[in-house]
Write a protein that holds these residues in place. Structure first.
Motif, PDB file in Angstrom:
ATOM      1  N   ASP A 148       0.840  -1.192   0.000  1.00 42.07           N
ATOM      2  CA  ASP A 148       0.000   0.000   0.000  1.00 42.07           C
ATOM      3  C   ASP A 148       0.882   1.252   0.000  1.00 42.07           C
ATOM      4  O   ASP A 148       2.108   1.168  -0.147  1.00 42.07           O
ATOM      5  CB  ASP A 148      -0.976   0.009   1.184  1.00 42.07           C
ATOM      6  N   SER A 149       0.265   2.387   0.184  1.00 41.45           N
ATOM      7  CA  SER A 149       0.993   3.658   0.103  1.00 41.45           C
ATOM      8  C   SER A 149       1.985   3.842   1.254  1.00 41.45           C
ATOM      9  O   SER A 149       2.834   4.727   1.196  1.00 41.45           O
ATOM     10  CB  SER A 149       0.008   4.830   0.082  1.00 41.45           C
ATOM     11  N   ASN A 150       1.886   3.011   2.293  1.00 38.35           N
ATOM     12  CA  ASN A 150       2.800   3.097   3.429  1.00 38.35           C
ATOM     13  C   ASN A 150       3.897   2.032   3.392  1.00 38.35           C
ATOM     14  O   ASN A 150       4.666   1.918   4.352  1.00 38.35           O
ATOM     15  CB  ASN A 150       2.024   2.981   4.749  1.00 38.35           C
ATOM     16  N   LYS A 198       8.060  -8.886 -12.059  1.00 35.85           N
ATOM     17  CA  LYS A 198       6.632  -8.629 -11.861  1.00 35.85           C
ATOM     18  C   LYS A 198       6.368  -8.090 -10.464  1.00 35.85           C
ATOM     19  O   LYS A 198       5.515  -7.203 -10.279  1.00 35.85           O
ATOM     20  CB  LYS A 198       5.831  -9.906 -12.096  1.00 35.85           C
ATOM     21  N   ILE A 199       7.092  -8.613  -9.478  1.00 38.20           N
ATOM     22  CA  ILE A 199       6.915  -8.130  -8.114  1.00 38.20           C
ATOM     23  C   ILE A 199       7.308  -6.659  -8.019  1.00 38.20           C
ATOM     24  O   ILE A 199       6.615  -5.851  -7.395  1.00 38.20           O
ATOM     25  CB  ILE A 199       7.742  -8.992  -7.136  1.00 38.20           C
ATOM     26  N   GLY A 200       8.410  -6.302  -8.653  1.00 31.10           N
ATOM     27  CA  GLY A 200       8.834  -4.908  -8.652  1.00 31.10           C
ATOM     28  C   GLY A 200       7.830  -4.002  -9.334  1.00 31.10           C
ATOM     29  O   GLY A 200       7.542  -2.901  -8.847  1.00 31.10           O
ATOM     30  N   GLU A 201       7.313  -4.446 -10.464  1.00 23.48           N
ATOM     31  CA  GLU A 201       6.302  -3.649 -11.162  1.00 23.48           C
ATOM     32  C   GLU A 201       5.055  -3.463 -10.304  1.00 23.48           C
ATOM     33  O   GLU A 201       4.477  -2.370 -10.254  1.00 23.48           O
ATOM     34  CB  GLU A 201       5.933  -4.326 -12.487  1.00 23.48           C
ATOM     35  N   MET A 202       4.638  -4.529  -9.639  1.00 23.06           N
ATOM     36  CA  MET A 202       3.477  -4.457  -8.757  1.00 23.06           C
ATOM     37  C   MET A 202       3.706  -3.441  -7.648  1.00 23.06           C
ATOM     38  O   MET A 202       2.856  -2.590  -7.358  1.00 23.06           O
ATOM     39  CB  MET A 202       3.190  -5.843  -8.155  1.00 23.06           C
ATOM     40  N   LEU A 203       4.876  -3.505  -7.035  1.00 14.67           N
ATOM     41  CA  LEU A 203       5.202  -2.590  -5.940  1.00 14.67           C
ATOM     42  C   LEU A 203       5.175  -1.144  -6.405  1.00 14.67           C
ATOM     43  O   LEU A 203       4.528  -0.285  -5.789  1.00 14.67           O
ATOM     44  CB  LEU A 203       6.587  -2.943  -5.384  1.00 14.67           C
ATOM     45  N   LYS A 204       5.876  -0.861  -7.499  1.00  7.73           N
ATOM     46  CA  LYS A 204       6.006   0.522  -7.968  1.00  7.73           C
ATOM     47  C   LYS A 204       4.686   1.079  -8.494  1.00  7.73           C
ATOM     48  O   LYS A 204       4.471   2.296  -8.444  1.00  7.73           O
ATOM     49  CB  LYS A 204       7.079   0.601  -9.049  1.00  7.73           C
ATOM     50  N   VAL A 217       1.783   0.554  -7.198  1.00 14.03           N
ATOM     51  CA  VAL A 217       0.992   0.945  -6.033  1.00 14.03           C
ATOM     52  C   VAL A 217       1.652   2.104  -5.295  1.00 14.03           C
ATOM     53  O   VAL A 217       0.990   3.061  -4.869  1.00 14.03           O
ATOM     54  CB  VAL A 217       0.800  -0.253  -5.076  1.00 14.03           C
ATOM     55  N   ASN A 218       2.985   2.010  -5.149  1.00 13.26           N
ATOM     56  CA  ASN A 218       3.712   3.021  -4.389  1.00 13.26           C
ATOM     57  C   ASN A 218       5.052   3.286  -5.063  1.00 13.26           C
ATOM     58  O   ASN A 218       6.049   2.612  -4.775  1.00 13.26           O
ATOM     59  CB  ASN A 218       3.916   2.548  -2.948  1.00 13.26           C
TER      60      ASN A 218
END
Length: 406
Positions: free
Chosen positions: A160-162, A183-189, A191-192
């Motif tokens: 999330d944003s935090n 894919k994990i990095g893309e998912m993270l970036k 969102v936040n």
């Protein structure tokens, strides 16, 4: 074609015997063996240029410094770092992760969270635990399924944003699972965008095709001894824009720009994160190992490793009483298993008497073992110099161990 016999001839330790039997070395996830050129590199440093680096006003210091910094460049090119100053020498993956975890602890607040997966090595779990304990931030654990893959849906719900940082293994040391880190990095970036992304590359680095730019991570850490280099040396790669003002890990010599009795100013990268006299011989020898690996047929290497693990999977399926731990479709050469006939430690001992070296225990992944209802497992891990014949010897040994344990 990939010539495994030619590769084996470059590794002197593979020629020895154990308990009167030819050594079958299947503990590569713990540490890889070293080609002769790496051994020669260590010897050459101490016999021909032993000196401290960077500040000496003499020939030996100049030669050592050039060899040391040449190795930094070799590593930078191998992982496609944008600049050589992004390569920070460490003692290994553990120190690299701790540099980031200790630094981010200073920036965390109780509203923040840190995300890791349920398959992490202790070195990519405990530093984040400690960072959260010091700051009051929340540590979130992404679950895995029974095959040993990260539950990507559940992971997405944790970000999330935090989220301050997400840290995940490129490849699981206990299961062999190759995680979809891009894919994990893309998912993270997505969102936040301000969240940081770290990859524990201890198991990933030896299998080729590590491109930190393409992976989209902010940090990548690995150990020299996992990639045919010496122990006691490793690398933390970080984006220059992030590392340039990262909180210092240790203070002392080399990382100082200027100092008075009252205060000090830190040096620029990479020196600001490299306090004290480094492992000079280790860094130079790691550069030699990287250079050696770069010259191999990396496509053939990966194909050979996949042949080994697929064959091992086929053999494992034929053994009654054997439970395989970790069956993800995308895996490297790691076969973790338990036998109903006896404890993993007993299996390891009996295999050792047959000259077969594997690892037993929780593999520094105790919570992961508990996820599978185990206190530990037996683990055979393969590298580029292992053969199908050695896998046959492994399973002959397992059958003998079963008979003795029944």
């Amino acid at each position: 074609m990939f010539n495994v016999d030619a590769i084996r001839r470059e590794f002197p330790l593979l020629q020895r015997e154990v308990h009167g039997k030819p050594l079958v070395y299947l503990d590569n996830a713990a540490t890889t063996q070293k080609p002769q050129c790496v051994i020669d590199s260590l010897t050459n440093y101490y016999t021909s240029m032993n000196s401290n680096v960077h500040r000496g006003a003499h020939c030996l210091a100049d030669e050592a410094t050039r060899a040391y910094e040449t190795a930094r460049g070799q590593v930078a090119r191998f992982i496609n770092a944008a600049r050589e100053c992004e390569i920070i020498w460490t003692s290994g993956t553990t120190e690299g992760i701790n540099i980031i975890a200790r630094g981010i602890a200073d920036r965390l607040a109780p509203r923040h969270n840190v995300v890791v997966s349920a398959m992490e090595h202790h070195a990519n779990l405990v530093p984040w635990q400690q960072a959260c304990h010091r700051s009051g931030a929340e540590l979130r654990i992404a679950p895995i399924n029974d095959a040993g893959d990260i539950d990507m849906t559940a992971l997405a719900e944790l970000i999330d944003s935090n989220t301050a940082i997400l840290s995940v293994a490129h490849i699981s040391n206990a299961l062999g699972t190759i995680n979809p880190v891009h894919k994990i990095g893309e998912m993270l970036k997505s969102v936040n965008p301000s969240a940081l992304f770290m990859i524990d590359g201890a198991q990933g680095i030896a299998h080729g095709d590590v491109d930190v730019q393409a992976l989209g991570c902010d940090f990548y850490a690995f150990s020299g001894h996992k990639v045919f280099g010496p122990t006691g040396v490793g690398v933390l790669w970080g984006r220059e824009s992030v590392l340039a003002d990262w909180p210092v890990w240790q203070t002392g010599g080399e990382m100082i720009s200027s100092v008075t009795y009252q205060s000090a100013e830190w040096n620029i990268l990479p020196s600001r994160l490299e306090a004290g006299t480094p492992n000079i011989a280790g860094a130079i020898a790691l550069g030699t190992a990287i250079n050696w690996l770069s010259q191999q047929d990396l496509e053939g290497l990966r194909a050979h490793e996949q042949t080994l693990i697929r064959y091992a999977d086929e053999r494992a399926a034929q053994v009654s009483g054997l439970r395989q731990i970790g069956t993800a479709e995308k895996r490297i050469g790691v076969l973790s298993f338990v036998l109903s006939q006896g404890h993993a430690a007993d299996v390891g001992f009996l295999l050792d008497r047959q000259g077969i070296a594997i690892r037993t225990g929780n593999h520094c992944a105790e919570p992961l073992m508990e996820r599978f209802g185990l206190s530990g497992s037996a683990r055979a891990s393969f590298s580029i110099y292992n053969t199908v014949d050695e896998i046959d010897l492994l399973f002959t040994g397992i059958e003998k161990a079963k008979m003795m344990l029944e």
